[in-house]
Design a protein around this motif. Sequence first.
Motif, PDB file in Angstrom:
ATOM      1  N   MET A  70       0.736  -1.304   0.067  1.00  0.00           N
ATOM      2  CA  MET A  70       0.175  -0.107  -0.099  1.00  0.00           C
ATOM      3  C   MET A  70       0.866   1.219   0.085  1.00  0.00           C
ATOM      4  O   MET A  70       1.847   1.347   0.767  1.00  0.00           O
ATOM      5  CB  MET A  70      -0.912   0.040   1.137  1.00  0.00           C
ATOM      6  N   VAL A  71       0.407   2.271  -0.636  1.00  0.00           N
ATOM      7  CA  VAL A  71       1.074   3.542  -0.499  1.00  0.00           C
ATOM      8  C   VAL A  71       0.288   4.421   0.552  1.00  0.00           C
ATOM      9  O   VAL A  71      -0.878   4.729   0.505  1.00  0.00           O
ATOM     10  CB  VAL A  71       0.929   4.468  -1.944  1.00  0.00           C
ATOM     11  N   THR A  72       1.252   4.677   1.702  1.00  0.00           N
ATOM     12  CA  THR A  72       0.721   5.062   2.947  1.00  0.00           C
ATOM     13  C   THR A  72       1.300   6.246   3.201  1.00  0.00           C
ATOM     14  O   THR A  72       2.530   6.303   3.397  1.00  0.00           O
ATOM     15  CB  THR A  72       0.879   3.990   3.953  1.00  0.00           C
ATOM     16  N   ARG A  73       0.561   7.473   3.735  1.00  0.00           N
ATOM     17  CA  ARG A  73       1.351   8.745   4.144  1.00  0.00           C
ATOM     18  C   ARG A  73       2.187   8.526   5.190  1.00  0.00           C
ATOM     19  O   ARG A  73       2.971   9.252   5.575  1.00  0.00           O
ATOM     20  CB  ARG A  73       0.009   9.584   4.272  1.00  0.00           C
ATOM     21  N   SER A  74       1.593   7.596   6.193  1.00  0.00           N
ATOM     22  CA  SER A  74       2.269   7.669   7.491  1.00  0.00           C
ATOM     23  C   SER A  74       3.668   7.024   7.139  1.00  0.00           C
ATOM     24  O   SER A  74       4.784   7.268   7.994  1.00  0.00           O
ATOM     25  CB  SER A  74       1.794   6.871   8.326  1.00  0.00           C
ATOM     26  N   LYS A  75       4.046   6.485   6.193  1.00  0.00           N
ATOM     27  CA  LYS A  75       5.273   5.862   5.754  1.00  0.00           C
ATOM     28  C   LYS A  75       5.988   6.779   4.739  1.00  0.00           C
ATOM     29  O   LYS A  75       6.884   6.391   4.129  1.00  0.00           O
ATOM     30  CB  LYS A  75       5.137   4.428   5.198  1.00  0.00           C
ATOM     31  N   GLY A  76       5.513   7.800   4.335  1.00  0.00           N
ATOM     32  CA  GLY A  76       6.019   8.887   3.609  1.00  0.00           C
ATOM     33  C   GLY A  76       5.638   8.799   1.846  1.00  0.00           C
ATOM     34  O   GLY A  76       6.183   9.217   1.016  1.00  0.00           O
ATOM     35  N   GLY A  77       4.549   7.983   1.808  1.00  0.00           N
ATOM     36  CA  GLY A  77       4.218   7.579   0.529  1.00  0.00           C
ATOM     37  C   GLY A  77       3.094   8.514   0.081  1.00  0.00           C
ATOM     38  O   GLY A  77       2.671   9.419   0.687  1.00  0.00           O
ATOM     39  N   CYS A  78       3.400   8.512  -1.357  1.00  0.00           N
ATOM     40  CA  CYS A  78       2.287   9.639  -2.058  1.00  0.00           C
ATOM     41  C   CYS A  78       2.023   8.960  -3.265  1.00  0.00           C
ATOM     42  O   CYS A  78       2.969   8.529  -4.215  1.00  0.00           O
ATOM     43  CB  CYS A  78       2.915  10.922  -2.153  1.00  0.00           C
ATOM     44  N   CYS A  79       0.644   8.900  -3.582  1.00  0.00           N
ATOM     45  CA  CYS A  79       0.312   8.246  -4.977  1.00  0.00           C
ATOM     46  C   CYS A  79       0.702   8.952  -6.067  1.00  0.00           C
ATOM     47  O   CYS A  79       1.014   8.523  -7.161  1.00  0.00           O
ATOM     48  CB  CYS A  79      -1.055   7.759  -4.848  1.00  0.00           C
ATOM     49  N   VAL A  80       0.619  10.250  -5.824  1.00  0.00           N
ATOM     50  CA  VAL A  80       1.232  11.175  -7.019  1.00  0.00           C
ATOM     51  C   VAL A  80       2.611  10.924  -7.319  1.00  0.00           C
ATOM     52  O   VAL A  80       3.096  10.484  -8.604  1.00  0.00           O
ATOM     53  CB  VAL A  80       1.076  12.671  -6.778  1.00  0.00           C
ATOM     54  N   ALA A  81       3.523  10.588  -6.493  1.00  0.00           N
ATOM     55  CA  ALA A  81       5.097  10.412  -6.905  1.00  0.00           C
ATOM     56  C   ALA A  81       5.141   9.099  -7.245  1.00  0.00           C
ATOM     57  O   ALA A  81       5.763   8.814  -8.251  1.00  0.00           O
ATOM     58  CB  ALA A  81       5.525  10.530  -5.311  1.00  0.00           C
ATOM     59  N   GLU A 119      -8.340  11.840   0.446  1.00  0.00           N
ATOM     60  CA  GLU A 119      -7.713  11.367   1.749  1.00  0.00           C
ATOM     61  C   GLU A 119      -7.414  12.478   2.374  1.00  0.00           C
ATOM     62  O   GLU A 119      -6.785  13.435   2.156  1.00  0.00           O
ATOM     63  CB  GLU A 119      -6.649  10.370   1.280  1.00  0.00           C
ATOM     64  N   LYS A 120      -7.961  12.653   3.796  1.00  0.00           N
ATOM     65  CA  LYS A 120      -7.845  13.611   4.629  1.00  0.00           C
ATOM     66  C   LYS A 120      -6.986  13.403   5.880  1.00  0.00           C
ATOM     67  O   LYS A 120      -6.209  14.100   6.242  1.00  0.00           O
ATOM     68  CB  LYS A 120      -9.192  13.987   5.212  1.00  0.00           C
ATOM     69  N   ARG A 121      -6.782  12.047   6.311  1.00  0.00           N
ATOM     70  CA  ARG A 121      -5.802  11.829   7.430  1.00  0.00           C
ATOM     71  C   ARG A 121      -4.667  11.666   7.139  1.00  0.00           C
ATOM     72  O   ARG A 121      -3.885  11.419   5.819  1.00  0.00           O
ATOM     73  CB  ARG A 121      -6.429  10.373   7.798  1.00  0.00           C
ATOM     74  N   LYS A 122      -3.718  11.940   7.840  1.00  0.00           N
ATOM     75  CA  LYS A 122      -2.270  11.828   7.934  1.00  0.00           C
ATOM     76  C   LYS A 122      -1.650  10.596   7.605  1.00  0.00           C
ATOM     77  O   LYS A 122      -0.367  10.266   7.368  1.00  0.00           O
ATOM     78  CB  LYS A 122      -1.316  12.562   8.845  1.00  0.00           C
ATOM     79  N   ASN A 123      -2.390   9.348   8.116  1.00  0.00           N
ATOM     80  CA  ASN A 123      -2.131   8.266   7.742  1.00  0.00           C
ATOM     81  C   ASN A 123      -2.758   7.497   6.679  1.00  0.00           C
ATOM     82  O   ASN A 123      -2.890   6.126   6.776  1.00  0.00           O
ATOM     83  CB  ASN A 123      -2.018   7.381   9.115  1.00  0.00           C
ATOM     84  N   SER A 124      -3.412   7.871   5.886  1.00  0.00           N
ATOM     85  CA  SER A 124      -4.206   7.597   4.879  1.00  0.00           C
ATOM     86  C   SER A 124      -3.580   6.703   3.988  1.00  0.00           C
ATOM     87  O   SER A 124      -2.111   6.660   3.564  1.00  0.00           O
ATOM     88  CB  SER A 124      -5.017   8.614   4.008  1.00  0.00           C
ATOM     89  N   GLN A 125      -4.076   5.539   3.464  1.00  0.00           N
ATOM     90  CA  GLN A 125      -3.654   4.785   2.506  1.00  0.00           C
ATOM     91  C   GLN A 125      -4.290   5.297   0.927  1.00  0.00           C
ATOM     92  O   GLN A 125      -5.267   5.394   0.847  1.00  0.00           O
ATOM     93  CB  GLN A 125      -4.119   3.261   2.542  1.00  0.00           C
TER      94      GLN A 125
END
Length: 338
Positions: A1-12, A68-74
Motif C-alpha cells: 500500500m502507498v501510505t502517508r504515514s510511511k512517506g508514501g504519495c500516490c502522485v509520486a 484522503e484527509k488523514r495523515k496516515n491515509s492509504q
Amino acid sequence: MVTRSKGGCCVASAAYIAGEKIKNERDGKIHDYRKKHEVVHNEILLPVNAPAEYRDRAQLWNAAEAAEKRKNSQTARSINAALPRELSREDQIELVRQFCEQCFVSKGMCCDFAIHDKNDGNPHVHILLTTRKVNKSGFTDKERSWNDKKLLMEWRERWADWCNHKLYFVSDARVDHRSYKEQGIDRLPQIHLGVEVCAVERKGFKTDKGNKNRRIRRHNLEVEIAELEQQMHDLRSEHKKETIDYIESNIGCKVADAFTIHDKRSVLEQYEKYLHSRNIPCELIFYNEDKYELFVPKSKRDMAVNLLKQFRNQYCEMDNQPNTQQLPISQKKPKHRI
C-alpha cells in the motif's frame, strides 16, 4: 500500500512508474521521473462510471490524494509483478491489460500500469490502484473489501493463470503463484524497496534494504549453484549406469568381464562392423571427440584378436601402408565418464 504515514504519495508513485513529471497539488511538490528510460509502456484503465478526465494521470492521482484527509491515509495500492521474458512486448502489454481489466477495473478500481524493461532480462510491471469507489463525480467511499488477504491470493493465482495462458502458445515455461516455501523451494524472497529507497540506490548510495536484497540474491545464487551441481552429479551417475547397462545388454556379459580396444573412431567403426559380421558381440562407445572404446567379451578375446589382426592386414593393404602398428588392446578395466 502507498501510505502517508510511511512517506508514501500516490502522485509520486504514479510519476515514478510512468516516467513522467507530475505536480502534487496537495503540497506543491513536483515529482519528475522523465529520465527513467526503462519505461516502455504505460496506460490507464478506468471503470465505465469513472470521470473521463481521470484518463489524465495527474488529474487521476491528484484526485486520489485530495480524497484522503488523514495523515496516515492509504492513498493507493501498489502491485509489482515479473513479466514472462518469453512473451513479445505486445503480448506482455495485452497480458497486463486483460489481467487488470478482469481483477481490478471490473470491481470498480481505477488502474494505472507501466511496464519497465532495462533489457537486463527482468521485464516487470508496476500496477497502481485506487482505494475508493468512483462515480461520475469522482471518488466516494473507501472500499475495505479490497483489502481482504483472500482477494490478494486470488489475484496472485489469476496472474499465474493469465501468464500460463499466454505462455502456452509460445513456450514450455510456466508461472507458479505460490511462494518458494509453499513450492518446497529453498529460496529467500527479496523485500520490496519502494520508490524512495530505489532513488537513493540509483544515486550510488547503499541502503539497509538494498544490502539485505543483495545478501538474499547471493544466498539464492549459492543455493541454485549447489542444486545444479547436485543435478549434474545425479545425471552423471544416471548416465554411467545407463551406459553400463547398454553395453552389457549388447555384449552379453558384465563390463568387468570385457576388454576394450582403443583407436581412431573411423577404425573402430570398421572393427565393429567386421566383428559383427563374424558374430562376435561388441559395442562401440564414445565419451567425447577424443575418446572411443570398443567393448568385447573376454571369452571372445582370442577369436576377436585374430580377426582384428586379419582386418588390420586388410586395412593396411587397402591403404598401401606397411603393417607396423601393434593392435592397441587395453588390459585395464574401462572407465566410464561423460
